[in-house]
Design a protein around this motif. Structure first.
Motif, PDB file in Angstrom:
ATOM      1  N   LEU A  61      37.369  43.717  38.328  1.00  0.00           N
ATOM      2  CA  LEU A  61      37.772  45.116  38.252  1.00  0.00           C
ATOM      3  C   LEU A  61      36.642  45.944  38.428  1.00  0.00           C
ATOM      4  N   ILE A  62      35.570  45.852  37.664  1.00  0.00           N
ATOM      5  CA  ILE A  62      34.239  46.596  37.499  1.00  0.00           C
ATOM      6  C   ILE A  62      33.790  46.411  38.814  1.00  0.00           C
TER       7      ILE A  62
ATOM      8  N   VAL B 246      34.366  38.853  28.031  1.00  0.00           N
ATOM      9  CA  VAL B 246      35.219  39.587  28.832  1.00  0.00           C
ATOM     10  C   VAL B 246      35.764  38.700  29.933  1.00  0.00           C
ATOM     11  N   SER B 247      36.862  38.973  30.298  1.00  0.00           N
ATOM     12  CA  SER B 247      37.640  38.161  31.282  1.00  0.00           C
ATOM     13  C   SER B 247      37.279  38.342  32.666  1.00  0.00           C
TER      14      SER B 247
ATOM     15  N   THR C 221      38.821  38.768  35.311  1.00  0.00           N
ATOM     16  CA  THR C 221      39.780  39.792  35.862  1.00  0.00           C
ATOM     17  C   THR C 221      38.976  41.086  35.524  1.00  0.00           C
ATOM     18  N   ASP C 222      38.579  41.248  34.414  1.00  0.00           N
ATOM     19  CA  ASP C 222      37.921  42.733  34.119  1.00  0.00           C
ATOM     20  C   ASP C 222      36.722  42.767  34.688  1.00  0.00           C
TER      21      ASP C 222
END
Length: 246
Positions: A40-41, A33-34, A36-37
């Motif tokens: 966001l989470i 998972v990046s 950035t993701d």
């Protein structure tokens, strides 16, 4: 009031530990998972905490999320240092975006409370108006509104005096202000006076009596609550005037 205190306490605990828990769950996925993701989470977690609590809880959640993002998802892992400039930008953005959305979520919660409170005020006015429509109910309206005022204005006691207008007590005026002699009290800052306060009831321009109210120490009812109280007293005056006319 205590329910809100408990809710805020839970929110502060969630602000401290929820970002850590979510980050720890995502650690096994950090190679898939990046960053950035992940950020966001964590922003979603901040919004949830802010909606549950207040601005302080949201700010703590944003800071906690940024710290654990740095610790778990930026190289070198499990240290509070960042080697890549892209990760620095992501961590900083996570912090600032988290702070921004926490303020928005906290504001949304306050607006929800205002809406609920306004609905309760409307319900109180409706209850008194409906009771006033019953034949021979003027005395019932007087007593019912007295009970409403105790809750509405945070009072220790409240009773109605028929036809009396003696002395010079503090007075809740028609515009919702509280007047002591020539002085207007700043209720929002200082609270209601620690003395009896009168709220006069008029019907068709005629004075019928007044509520004599004694507030609890440091009571600070909102101006909306005070205006509702004035409107309730007007309903009492109208009910007494109708009864006299009948």
């Amino acid at each position: 009031m205590f329910r809100h205190l408990d809710r805020d306490r839970v929110a502060l605990l969630a602000a401290l530990f929820a970002p850590l828990a979510v980050a720890a769950v995502l650690v096994p996925l950090r190679t898939h998972v990046s960053n950035t993701d992940v950020a966001l989470i964590l922003v979603v977690v901040i919004v949830a905490v802010s909606a549950l609590g207040n601005r302080l809880a949201g700010a703590i959640a944003a800071l906690s999320a940024a710290v654990w993002f740095d610790f778990f998802f930026t190289k070198p892992y499990e240290t509070f240092s960042i080697s890549k400039s892209a990760d620095i930008r992501t961590a900083v953005l996570l912090l600032f975006v988290g702070l921004a959305v926490s303020q928005l979520a906290a504001r949304a919660r306050r607006l929800e409370v205002v809406a609920i409170t306004d609905a309760r005020y409307l319900e109180q006015l409706h209850e008194a108006a409906a009771l006033a429509q019953r034949p021979g109910s003027s005395n019932l309206v007087v007593d019912h509104v007295a009970r409403q005022l105790v809750d509405l204005l945070q009072l220790r006691s409240c009773h109605f005096e028929y036809g009396k207008l003696t002395g010079h007590p503090a007075r809740l005026a028609q515009d919702g202000s509280v007047v002591v002699g020539p002085r207007t009290v700043d209720v929002e800052q200082h609270g209601l006076p620690d003395a009896e306060i009168e709220l006069r009831a008029f019907g068709n321009g005629r004075y019928y009596g007044r509520y004599m109210m004694r507030p609890i120490p440091r009571a600070k009812p909102s101006v909306q609550a005070r205006l509702v109280a004035v409107t309730l007293a007007d309903q009492v005056g109208s009910a007494l005037d109708t009864a006299k006319t009948s």
